[in-house]
Scaffold this motif. Sequence first.
Motif, PDB file in Angstrom:
ATOM      1  N   ALA A   1      65.188  20.465  91.807  1.00 44.79           N
ATOM      2  CA  ALA A   1      65.901  19.619  92.770  1.00 44.79           C
ATOM      3  C   ALA A   1      65.368  18.195  92.728  1.00 44.79           C
ATOM      4  O   ALA A   1      66.134  17.224  92.831  1.00 44.79           O
ATOM      5  N   GLN A   2      64.050  18.051  92.555  1.00 44.51           N
ATOM      6  CA  GLN A   2      63.467  16.706  92.447  1.00 44.51           C
ATOM      7  C   GLN A   2      63.956  16.003  91.185  1.00 44.51           C
ATOM      8  O   GLN A   2      64.252  14.804  91.191  1.00 44.51           O
ATOM      9  N   GLY A   3      64.040  16.772  90.095  1.00 41.18           N
ATOM     10  CA  GLY A   3      64.585  16.210  88.861  1.00 41.18           C
ATOM     11  C   GLY A   3      66.052  15.843  89.006  1.00 41.18           C
ATOM     12  O   GLY A   3      66.522  14.858  88.423  1.00 41.18           O
TER      13      GLY A   3
ATOM     14  N   THR B   1      62.505  23.812  93.750  1.00 39.87           N
ATOM     15  CA  THR B   1      62.091  22.519  94.307  1.00 39.87           C
ATOM     16  C   THR B   1      61.884  21.480  93.211  1.00 39.87           C
ATOM     17  O   THR B   1      62.327  20.333  93.333  1.00 39.87           O
ATOM     18  N   GLU B   2      61.225  21.882  92.123  1.00 37.29           N
ATOM     19  CA  GLU B   2      60.973  20.956  91.022  1.00 37.29           C
ATOM     20  C   GLU B   2      62.273  20.530  90.344  1.00 37.29           C
ATOM     21  O   GLU B   2      62.457  19.356  89.995  1.00 37.29           O
TER      22      GLU B   2
ATOM     23  N   LEU C   1      67.468  14.666  91.602  1.00 35.29           N
ATOM     24  CA  LEU C   1      67.578  13.374  92.286  1.00 35.29           C
ATOM     25  C   LEU C   1      67.554  12.226  91.281  1.00 35.29           C
ATOM     26  O   LEU C   1      68.275  11.229  91.442  1.00 35.29           O
TER      27      LEU C   1
ATOM     28  N   GLU D   1      64.001  13.840  84.235  1.00 40.47           N
ATOM     29  CA  GLU D   1      65.142  14.213  85.087  1.00 40.47           C
ATOM     30  C   GLU D   1      65.266  15.737  85.053  1.00 40.47           C
ATOM     31  O   GLU D   1      64.381  16.426  84.551  1.00 40.47           O
ATOM     32  N   MET D   2      66.369  16.265  85.563  1.00 37.93           N
ATOM     33  CA  MET D   2      66.479  17.709  85.755  1.00 37.93           C
ATOM     34  C   MET D   2      66.377  18.501  84.452  1.00 37.93           C
ATOM     35  O   MET D   2      65.695  19.522  84.383  1.00 37.93           O
TER      36      MET D   2
END
Length: 215
Positions: free
Chosen positions: A11-13, A8-9, A15, A169-170
């Motif tokens: 995936a947020q990065g 989840t973390e 974005l 970012e990711m």
Amino acid sequence: MAFSVMLTELAQGFLITISIFALTLLFSMPLGFLVAFGRMSKNRFIRWITQLYISVMRGTPLMLQLMVVFYFPGYVFDIPTGNAWRFPAIILGFTINYAAYFAEIYRSGIEAIPKGQYEAAKLLGYGKVQTFMKIILPQVIKIILPSVTNEIITLVKDTSLAYTLSLIEMFSVAKQIAAAETTMVPFAVAALFYYLFNLLVSFVMNRMEKKLGYY
């Protein structure tokens, strides 16, 4: 950390990574056309300025350019640069860098079109804009598409350089999780994200290339 939480973390990065990618393309591709036209201008001064710009952008590291863009307002104009300037600085840095590369790709494509096609279009009554938009541009797109695809794929990977300005970012997320959990799994998952996204980019660009195959 549970794998689902890590995913989840990341995936947020991701974005944020996609935002950098999309905005860079949105601004750099049309800017590249302007620079390419300047590079081919009959005006010697405009041609010299654009050549210098392209030379500097291609001859210095993107990481360094990002830092210059971020710190420039503070050092030169004494304007405070904080978190609010971080993301716009990254987009600006990526945009001016990639516009230089796209400009050279566009220029090579435009100059590859035989001059006879311009003369034929003139005889048929086409104006300069009509000639470029209806006759030249479709052929140029077909010629430059493989090179543009390579640059776009490179951009996907270069988005990781946003960590230079501490943007989360990711890649930054993966580093933080890896350091906290002492595991390489976040890097492997991040690599998979990048790889799958590049596969999608390649698929879309290959489809475009096939559709333009009749030129």
